[in-house]
Scaffold this motif. Structure first.
Motif, PDB file in Angstrom:
ATOM      1  N   SER A 118      -1.458  46.307  39.190  1.00 46.88           N
ATOM      2  CA  SER A 118      -1.148  45.752  40.443  1.00 46.88           C
ATOM      3  C   SER A 118       0.140  44.753  40.308  1.00 46.88           C
ATOM      4  CB  SER A 118      -2.349  44.608  41.070  1.00 46.88           C
ATOM      5  OG  SER A 118      -1.907  44.021  42.008  1.00 46.88           O
ATOM      6  N   TYR A 172       3.056  41.047  37.585  1.00 42.38           N
ATOM      7  CA  TYR A 172       1.839  42.052  37.713  1.00 42.38           C
ATOM      8  C   TYR A 172       0.301  41.666  36.785  1.00 42.38           C
ATOM      9  CZ  TYR A 172       1.855  43.367  32.601  1.00 42.38           C
ATOM     10  OH  TYR A 172       1.783  43.224  31.070  1.00 42.38           O
ATOM     11  N   SER A 207     -10.345  48.290  36.634  1.00 42.47           N
ATOM     12  CA  SER A 207     -10.975  47.614  38.251  1.00 42.47           C
ATOM     13  C   SER A 207     -12.356  48.058  38.178  1.00 42.47           C
ATOM     14  CB  SER A 207     -10.199  48.770  38.936  1.00 42.47           C
ATOM     15  OG  SER A 207     -10.593  49.973  38.817  1.00 42.47           O
ATOM     16  N   TRP A 239      -1.047  48.852  44.095  1.00 39.14           N
ATOM     17  CA  TRP A 239      -2.055  48.812  42.833  1.00 39.14           C
ATOM     18  C   TRP A 239      -1.792  50.428  42.389  1.00 39.14           C
ATOM     19  CZ3 TRP A 239      -7.247  46.362  42.412  1.00 39.14           C
ATOM     20  CH2 TRP A 239      -7.306  45.227  43.025  1.00 39.14           C
ATOM     21  N   GLN A 270      -0.050  55.297  43.750  1.00 42.38           N
ATOM     22  CA  GLN A 270      -0.598  54.165  44.414  1.00 42.38           C
ATOM     23  C   GLN A 270      -1.825  54.525  45.321  1.00 42.38           C
ATOM     24  OE1 GLN A 270       2.366  52.128  46.907  1.00 42.38           O
ATOM     25  NE2 GLN A 270       0.789  50.771  47.722  1.00 42.38           N
ATOM     26  N   ASN A 305      -2.565  44.736  47.379  1.00 41.65           N
ATOM     27  CA  ASN A 305      -3.160  43.395  47.210  1.00 41.65           C
ATOM     28  C   ASN A 305      -3.550  43.017  48.684  1.00 41.65           C
ATOM     29  OD1 ASN A 305      -2.433  43.190  44.384  1.00 41.65           O
ATOM     30  ND2 ASN A 305      -0.253  42.673  45.021  1.00 41.65           N
TER      31      ASN A 305
END
Length: 327
Positions: A234, A250, A255, A280, A293, A297
């Motif tokens: 991210s 970053y 995740s 992300w 991507q 956020n």
């Protein structure tokens, strides 16, 4: 994504704070929103006059002064979106070179690569106040599409004005220029009820000096319906303490899936307000600074510090992207 608040609830790092910088008088004549006949996205068009005004409005001093306003929602106000999340599509890109570390809970990006030029700060005026978020240039048919968070283009029924994307922002400097939005878009679900699951926004930026955005800064790939629980990176430009908006920050790690309210992606990360809308990536290559991507956020829980959440890019996000890239 500011973490230290007393109320238990969902924290939106909208990247907007009172700075005393009011819109110039001409902003009252901003172009009205388009009619919402197309269910794939809600959109606002900016006139060429407004685009020029936005580029000149954001001086180095105003960009440095634009700091985040934290906006809260209670857990009860958070909306669950029950949609199938299957199938998929992705696009890829090319790039350059870098090194960093995995995992990383928050720190300056010390590598090189395409992410340095595709990511940037987003500046806009929200109800007369100067504000900032983050964004990222992606591959697109129009070579002019930026992906960000929904609340970074519209919040509480109001479209932001004076909207510009500053790739590779560096403490008031705009090495690749200030790219004014010709159109900003968000999902119908964010437009209608600020549905956290669909806090996704996009901007189609006007050419600058006769060139289109991604021909100048490059572009990142984008993927939809890619699944959960993957290594991710991210990026963003957090501007609330301990950060100051001057550097690309970053986070990286494995995740997870938010099991509380939204079923969005989660990642250990200490980024603060102003990072909203930052990209992300899955399949991120530290050597080239490129990936696909899969989110932005979006928010954090006040009772769960150092954890960032971002919406799942499914069919709704894909419809928004298609609408933007074909504009």
């Amino acid at each position: 994504m500011r973490r230290h608040r007393t109320a238990a609830g969902i924290l939106l790092a909208v990247g907007a704070l009172l700075t005393g910088g009011l819109l110039d008088a001409g902003a009252a004549n901003a172009a009205p929103p388009e009619s919402a006949s197309d269910p794939s996205a809600a959109a606002r068009t900016a006139s060429t006059t407004e685009q020029h005004r936005a580029r000149t409005f954001w001086t180095a001093e105003r960009m440095r002064a634009a700091t985040p306003l934290d906006l809260e929602l209670t857990p009860q106000a958070a909306k669950r979106l029950q949609t199938p999340r299957t199938g998929g599509r992705s696009t890829t890109v090319e790039p350059t070179a870098a090194p960093a570390s995995f995992p990383q809970a928050g720190g300056p990006w010390t590598g090189r690569g395409a992410v340095l030029s595709t990511s940037g700060r987003v500046f806009f005026t929200y109800q007369g106040r100067n504000a900032s978020c983050s964004g990222n240039a992606v591959t697109s048919q129009n070579a002019s599409t930026v992906i960000t968070a929904g609340h970074c283009v519209k919040y509480q029924g109001n479209w932001h004005t004076n909207w510009v994307f500053v790739p590779a922002y560096n403490n008031g400097d705009a090495p690749y220029g200030k790219w004014a939005a010709a159109k900003t878009l968000t999902t119908p679900q964010w437009e209608a009820s600020q549905d956290m699951n669909n806090d996704v926004g996009a901007a189609v930026v006007a050419p600058l000096d006769g060139k289109k955005l991604t021909s100048v800064v490059g572009a990142q790939g984008i993927q939809f319906n890619g699944g959960y629980n993957k290594p991710m990176y991210s990026f963003g430009f957090p501007a609330a303490a301990p950060y100051d908006g001057t550097k690309l920050i970053y986070c990286s790690g494995n995740s997870s899936k938010d099991f509380l309210l939204t079923q969005d992606h989660g990642l250990a990360c200490n980024m603060t307000g102003g990072s909203s809308g930052g990209p992300w990536f899955t399949g991120f290559n530290e050597a080239t600074g490129t990936g696909l991507q899969v989110s932005v956020n979006s928010f954090g829980y006040t009772f769960w510090p150092n954890q960032m959440f971002g919406p799942y890019f499914g069919d709704v996000a894909k419809a928004l992207y298609d609408k933007a890239q074909n504009t």
